[in-house]
Design a protein around this motif. Structure first.
Motif, PDB file in Angstrom:
ATOM      1  N   LEU A 149      -9.668  10.951  -4.507  1.00  0.00           N
ATOM      2  CA  LEU A 149     -11.085  11.038  -4.131  1.00  0.00           C
ATOM      3  C   LEU A 149     -11.643  12.444  -4.348  1.00  0.00           C
ATOM      4  CD1 LEU A 149     -10.860   9.003  -0.802  1.00  0.00           C
ATOM      5  CD2 LEU A 149     -11.812   8.215  -2.951  1.00  0.00           C
ATOM      6  N   LEU A 187      -1.579   8.027   9.387  1.00  0.00           N
ATOM      7  CA  LEU A 187      -0.193   7.713   9.049  1.00  0.00           C
ATOM      8  C   LEU A 187       0.710   8.919   9.273  1.00  0.00           C
ATOM      9  CD1 LEU A 187      -0.592   5.651   5.744  1.00  0.00           C
ATOM     10  CD2 LEU A 187      -0.461   4.840   8.086  1.00  0.00           C
ATOM     11  N   ALA A 188       1.816   8.680   9.970  1.00  0.00           N
ATOM     12  CA  ALA A 188       2.816   9.735  10.143  1.00  0.00           C
ATOM     13  C   ALA A 188       3.514   9.926   8.795  1.00  0.00           C
ATOM     14  CB  ALA A 188       3.822   9.320  11.206  1.00  0.00           C
ATOM     15  N   PRO A 189       4.131  11.110   8.570  1.00  0.00           N
ATOM     16  CA  PRO A 189       4.789  11.333   7.284  1.00  0.00           C
ATOM     17  C   PRO A 189       5.778  10.209   6.946  1.00  0.00           C
ATOM     18  CG  PRO A 189       4.775  13.338   8.570  1.00  0.00           C
ATOM     19  CD  PRO A 189       4.239  12.266   9.452  1.00  0.00           C
ATOM     20  N   PHE A 190       5.705   9.722   5.735  1.00  0.00           N
ATOM     21  CA  PHE A 190       6.592   8.679   5.195  1.00  0.00           C
ATOM     22  C   PHE A 190       6.493   7.324   5.916  1.00  0.00           C
ATOM     23  CE2 PHE A 190       8.595  12.701   3.981  1.00  0.00           C
ATOM     24  CZ  PHE A 190       8.613  12.535   2.608  1.00  0.00           C
ATOM     25  N   SER A 191       5.470   7.179   6.791  1.00  0.00           N
ATOM     26  CA  SER A 191       5.335   5.872   7.450  1.00  0.00           C
ATOM     27  C   SER A 191       4.520   4.945   6.557  1.00  0.00           C
ATOM     28  CB  SER A 191       4.649   6.033   8.796  1.00  0.00           C
ATOM     29  OG  SER A 191       3.329   6.465   8.588  1.00  0.00           O
ATOM     30  N   ARG A 192       4.522   3.680   6.926  1.00  0.00           N
ATOM     31  CA  ARG A 192       3.840   2.691   6.097  1.00  0.00           C
ATOM     32  C   ARG A 192       2.538   2.252   6.753  1.00  0.00           C
ATOM     33  NH1 ARG A 192       8.718  -1.180   4.188  1.00  0.00           N
ATOM     34  NH2 ARG A 192      10.086   0.464   3.480  1.00  0.00           N
ATOM     35  N   ILE A 193       1.708   1.616   5.938  1.00  0.00           N
ATOM     36  CA  ILE A 193       0.501   0.997   6.480  1.00  0.00           C
ATOM     37  C   ILE A 193       0.959  -0.104   7.434  1.00  0.00           C
ATOM     38  CG2 ILE A 193      -1.334  -0.620   5.839  1.00  0.00           C
ATOM     39  CD1 ILE A 193      -2.379   1.804   4.803  1.00  0.00           C
ATOM     40  N   MET A 197       0.831  -1.182   0.000  1.00  0.00           N
ATOM     41  CA  MET A 197       0.000   0.000   0.000  1.00  0.00           C
ATOM     42  C   MET A 197       0.875   1.244   0.000  1.00  0.00           C
ATOM     43  SD  MET A 197      -3.289  -1.432   1.350  1.00  0.00           S
ATOM     44  CE  MET A 197      -3.818  -0.159   0.401  1.00  0.00           C
ATOM     45  N   ASN A 198       0.264   2.376   0.284  1.00  0.00           N
ATOM     46  CA  ASN A 198       0.966   3.640   0.207  1.00  0.00           C
ATOM     47  C   ASN A 198       2.300   3.619   0.939  1.00  0.00           C
ATOM     48  OD1 ASN A 198       1.284   6.536  -0.008  1.00  0.00           O
ATOM     49  ND2 ASN A 198       0.865   6.506   2.183  1.00  0.00           N
ATOM     50  N   ALA A 199       3.320   4.020   0.244  1.00  0.00           N
ATOM     51  CA  ALA A 199       4.652   4.171   0.812  1.00  0.00           C
ATOM     52  C   ALA A 199       5.190   2.890   1.438  1.00  0.00           C
ATOM     53  CB  ALA A 199       4.661   5.292   1.864  1.00  0.00           C
ATOM     54  N   SER A 200       4.482   1.770   1.316  1.00  0.00           N
ATOM     55  CA  SER A 200       4.934   0.547   1.951  1.00  0.00           C
ATOM     56  C   SER A 200       5.727  -0.306   0.984  1.00  0.00           C
ATOM     57  CB  SER A 200       3.748  -0.248   2.456  1.00  0.00           C
ATOM     58  OG  SER A 200       3.021  -0.722   1.348  1.00  0.00           O
ATOM     59  N   LEU A 252      -5.207   7.185   5.811  1.00  0.00           N
ATOM     60  CA  LEU A 252      -4.246   8.287   5.622  1.00  0.00           C
ATOM     61  C   LEU A 252      -4.163   9.245   6.823  1.00  0.00           C
ATOM     62  CD1 LEU A 252      -4.591   9.330   1.853  1.00  0.00           C
ATOM     63  CD2 LEU A 252      -2.761   8.058   2.946  1.00  0.00           C
ATOM     64  N   PRO A 253      -5.294   9.623   7.453  1.00  0.00           N
ATOM     65  CA  PRO A 253      -5.166  10.558   8.571  1.00  0.00           C
ATOM     66  C   PRO A 253      -4.350  10.006   9.739  1.00  0.00           C
ATOM     67  CG  PRO A 253      -7.456  10.398   7.847  1.00  0.00           C
ATOM     68  CD  PRO A 253      -6.706   9.327   7.127  1.00  0.00           C
ATOM     69  N   GLY A 303      -7.906   1.469   1.897  1.00  0.00           N
ATOM     70  CA  GLY A 303      -6.717   1.865   2.653  1.00  0.00           C
ATOM     71  C   GLY A 303      -6.528   3.376   2.720  1.00  0.00           C
ATOM     72  N   LEU A 304      -7.072   4.116   1.753  1.00  0.00           N
ATOM     73  CA  LEU A 304      -6.960   5.583   1.795  1.00  0.00           C
ATOM     74  C   LEU A 304      -7.593   6.133   3.073  1.00  0.00           C
ATOM     75  CD1 LEU A 304      -7.811   6.726  -1.864  1.00  0.00           C
ATOM     76  CD2 LEU A 304      -5.563   6.509  -0.803  1.00  0.00           C
ATOM     77  N   ARG A 341       1.408  11.437  -0.439  1.00  0.00           N
ATOM     78  CA  ARG A 341       0.207  11.075   0.318  1.00  0.00           C
ATOM     79  C   ARG A 341      -0.970  11.991  -0.027  1.00  0.00           C
ATOM     80  NH1 ARG A 341       1.740   9.706   6.147  1.00  0.00           N
ATOM     81  NH2 ARG A 341       2.652   7.944   5.065  1.00  0.00           N
ATOM     82  N   GLN A 369      -3.860  -2.314   8.699  1.00  0.00           N
ATOM     83  CA  GLN A 369      -4.313  -3.418   7.854  1.00  0.00           C
ATOM     84  C   GLN A 369      -5.495  -4.130   8.510  1.00  0.00           C
ATOM     85  OE1 GLN A 369      -3.201  -3.769   4.771  1.00  0.00           O
ATOM     86  NE2 GLN A 369      -4.681  -5.412   4.435  1.00  0.00           N
ATOM     87  N   ARG A 425       4.442  -2.012  -1.221  1.00  0.00           N
ATOM     88  CA  ARG A 425       3.565  -3.024  -1.776  1.00  0.00           C
ATOM     89  C   ARG A 425       2.775  -2.498  -2.967  1.00  0.00           C
ATOM     90  NH1 ARG A 425      -0.260  -5.727   1.894  1.00  0.00           N
ATOM     91  NH2 ARG A 425      -0.084  -4.032   3.363  1.00  0.00           N
ATOM     92  N   LEU A 446      -9.725  13.756   4.288  1.00  0.00           N
ATOM     93  CA  LEU A 446      -8.723  12.789   4.749  1.00  0.00           C
ATOM     94  C   LEU A 446      -7.511  13.502   5.361  1.00  0.00           C
ATOM     95  CD1 LEU A 446      -8.786  10.114   1.913  1.00  0.00           C
ATOM     96  CD2 LEU A 446      -9.405   9.776   4.289  1.00  0.00           C
ATOM     97  N   GLY A 447      -7.641  14.802   5.554  1.00  0.00           N
ATOM     98  CA  GLY A 447      -6.590  15.536   6.261  1.00  0.00           C
ATOM     99  C   GLY A 447      -5.550  16.176   5.364  1.00  0.00           C
ATOM    100  N   ASP A 454      -2.342  10.955  -3.291  1.00  0.00           N
ATOM    101  CA  ASP A 454      -3.200   9.778  -3.153  1.00  0.00           C
ATOM    102  C   ASP A 454      -4.595  10.180  -2.687  1.00  0.00           C
ATOM    103  OD1 ASP A 454      -1.278   8.062  -3.947  1.00  0.00           O
ATOM    104  OD2 ASP A 454      -0.818   7.253  -1.964  1.00  0.00           O
TER     105      ASP A 454
END
Lengths: 334, 258
Positions: free
Chosen positions: A222, B106-112, A1-4, B103-104, B99-100, A215, B117, A6, A230-231, A218
């Motif tokens: 929407l 997630l810290a900057p550049f962190s992963r899911i 997923m995002n930035a992961s 987003l609120p 998964g979007l 981010r 999940q 995957r 979504l912030g 992404d």
């Protein structure tokens, strides 16, 4: 997923890295004077024929580096703008930034400023890109829609093109007109480390700023309300994006001249290898842009023509068939 | 658990006043239906609560904090939103789209992460879209897409949820599923505000109805009280059959009365 991680096909990054290194090396070895890997190694070690060394380090190496840098910037810029504007037709020229950079350079060539100082052509190109920002930022502060931004960009691009036409129209001599035309066609020929010094910081800053907005891009999948709920801070994103494109693409165009199509084509080519989210597309587009532009720059040296083939001409010739083939295959999924 | 309060909220677009003097308090653990004819200001009220549109007078607070002073991410963690006819610009997979909603968090550049999940899996199961996880969201039927979009909003796990017209493209079975799911969220302590045109669903599922007309609140309370004969005639210009099956209030619009 995002930035992961995957979001990509597992082998995408290793493959892109390998291809980037391969075209980079090939770009160094290609040219009128064939230079093998062993000659290259001795030159790097400070040994071997001084002429080979000079060709390698003063001509080929900067050219290869610039091919990668300019391509990477155009690719990332295209991917980021397509994500931001939610429009698969977007590319750096759409906001009028690269045409204004071209106008800046044309003004410098027209007034023969290169004779005064060789840095003035690229400097005016970067200034041109930044000048394009002024009306865009004004609109951005007013919170206008992306459509207004595109329309303003088109107007700025038209103005830049009119300025370039005026310069050609009033060119003091056919030679001056020829020089302007030649610059507009785009090339990485006879570049030096001075050009790398201009392009490298601009491109590094530009790409870093764009990747940091993944981010928000992404969330924009929407729409604007969806993204804000979504912030995502959209006015901040817009500001960063505009500056990143102006600095990065301005710096790239400053050393390469007009090179079209890379920013449009590359994100489309990479999308099928990602999860199609804008953030997953940014870095692959940087690599693919670098590969495509370097490959084109190798091709201009290989294709035998009476007058040297210009890079911008070839990117369009290479890009359009690839793009149309891709559209026919992928027409339903942008 | 959050409480949202609107105090004297006015919203103007150009010279037109869309909302005027809205005073409402939304308590946690309730399913609130916002109803009213087209152009009454229902979606504008939702957008004003989310700070997506500036209020020209008054204030919206969440647990006492002015929403205009909260960071966008902070607000997004507290209130999830599903706009009417949610657009999707890129052909994302269902799982990626849901998964979007994380987003609120997630810290900057962190992963899911694992917790993210797990939340994604849970809401996909609740909305019955697990089997669609690898499908491209743009290629789904209207009903499937509506459920996936709802899953995306639920994935934020916000204490408040605002859903604008979630029943528009759903068949009766899925309408029941969605309203039952939203009611379940409210039972679990969430504040759920749902903008509805379907008066039958509003009467049946909502704990409280807010009736808007011309940008003002003209009714607020229990569904049976708000959907009175007089109110339906005055606001919608209709007559309706009203009844009950057990404790379940029913309403069916019948005719135009003006």
């Amino acid at each position: 997923m995002n930035a992961s991680g995957r979001g990509h096909a597992p082998l995408l990054f290793p493959l892109l890295l390998l291809l980037t290194l391969a075209v980079g090396l090939l770009s160094i070895t290609m040219g009128p004077a064939p230079i093998g890997i062993s000659a290259m190694v001795s030159a790097i070690e400070g040994k071997g024929d001084p002429i080979v060394r000079a060709i390698l380090l003063e001509l080929r190496l900067p050219r290869a580096i610039l091919g990668l840098l300019v391509g990477a910037m155009l690719g990332t810029g295209g991917a980021a703008l397509q994500g931001y504007l939610r429009n698969p037709l977007a590319e750096p020229a759409v906001l009028g930034i690269s045409p204004m950079a071209a106008l800046g350079a044309v003004i410098a060539i027209y007034f023969n400023l290169a004779d005064a100082h060789p840095w003035l052509v690229p400097l005016l190109a970067v200034l041109g890109a930044i000048a394009a920002l002024l009306p865009l930022l004004r609109l951005s502060r007013k919170g206008e829609s992306t459509l207004t931004l595109i329309l303003a960009g088109m107007a700025i691009a038209s103005l830049a093109e009119a300025g370039i036409s005026l310069a050609l129209n009033l060119a003091p001599s056919p030679f001056a007109a020829m020089e302007i035309m030649s610059w507009l066609l785009g090339s990485l020929e006879d570049r030096s480390f001075k050009d790398v010094l201009i392009a490298l910081p601009c491109v590094a800053i530009g790409i870093a700023m764009l990747v940091g907005q993944g981010r928000a891009l992404d969330a924009l999948s929407l729409g604007e309300d969806g993204a804000r709920s979504l912030g995502a801070d959209l006015s901040r994103t817009r500001m960063i994006l505009l500056f990143a494109i102006a600095i990065g693409v301005g710096g790239a165009v400053a050393v390469s001249g007009g090179i079209g199509f890379v920013g449009l084509v590359v994100p489309h080519l990479m999308r099928p290898f990602t999860d199609r989210s804008p953030s997953a597309l940014l870095l692959p587009s940087a690599f693919a842009g670098a590969i495509l532009l370097s490959a084109a720059d190798i091709a201009v040296r290989v294709v035998p023509t009476a007058t040297p083939l210009k890079l911008g001409v070839l990117t369009a010739f290479l890009g359009v068939p690839i793009f149309i083939h891709h559209l026919l295959r992928e027409r339903r999924l942008w | 658990m959050v409480t949202i309060t609107c105090r004297g909220v006015d919203v103007e677009l150009g010279r037109q006043r869309i909302l005027a003097g809205i005073d409402l308090e939304f308590a946690p653990g309730t399913l609130v239906g916002v109803i009213g004819p087209n152009g009454a200001g229902k979606s504008t009220l939702a957008r004003a609560i989310l700070n997506l549109i500036p209020v020209s007078a008054g204030s919206v607070t969440i647990d006492g904090a002015d929403i205009a002073r909260l960071s966008p991410a902070e607000l997004a963690r507290r209130i999830a939103y599903l706009p009417q006819g949610q657009e999707l610009h890129w052909p994302l997979s269902v799982e990626r789209l849901v998964g979007l909603g994380r987003l609120p968090h997630l810290a900057p550049f962190s992963r899911i992460g694992e917790a993210d999940q797990a939340a994604i899996e849970a809401v996909m199961a609740q909305t019955g879209v697990l089997a669609l996880r690898d499908r491209i969201a743009n290629e789904l039927s209207g009903g499937e897409r509506a459920r996936v979009m709802l899953a995306r909003a639920l994935a934020t796990e916000a204490a408040a949820l605002i859903v604008d017209e979630p029943l528009a493209s759903l068949d009766p079975g899925h309408q029941i599923d969605v309203m039952t799911l939203l009611a379940g969220r409210a039972r679990a302590g969430a504040l759920v505000i749902v903008v509805l045109h379907d008066l039958a669903a509003a009467a049946r599922y909502c704990d409280r109805l807010v009736l808007l007309d011309g940008g003002s609140v003209v009714g607020d309370g229990q569904p049976a009280d708000v959907l009175s004969e007089d109110a339906l005639a005055a606001v919608y210009g209709i007559t309706a059959w009203r009844g009950e099956i057990g404790a379940m209030p029913l309403i069916m619009p019948l005719n135009r009365c003006r």
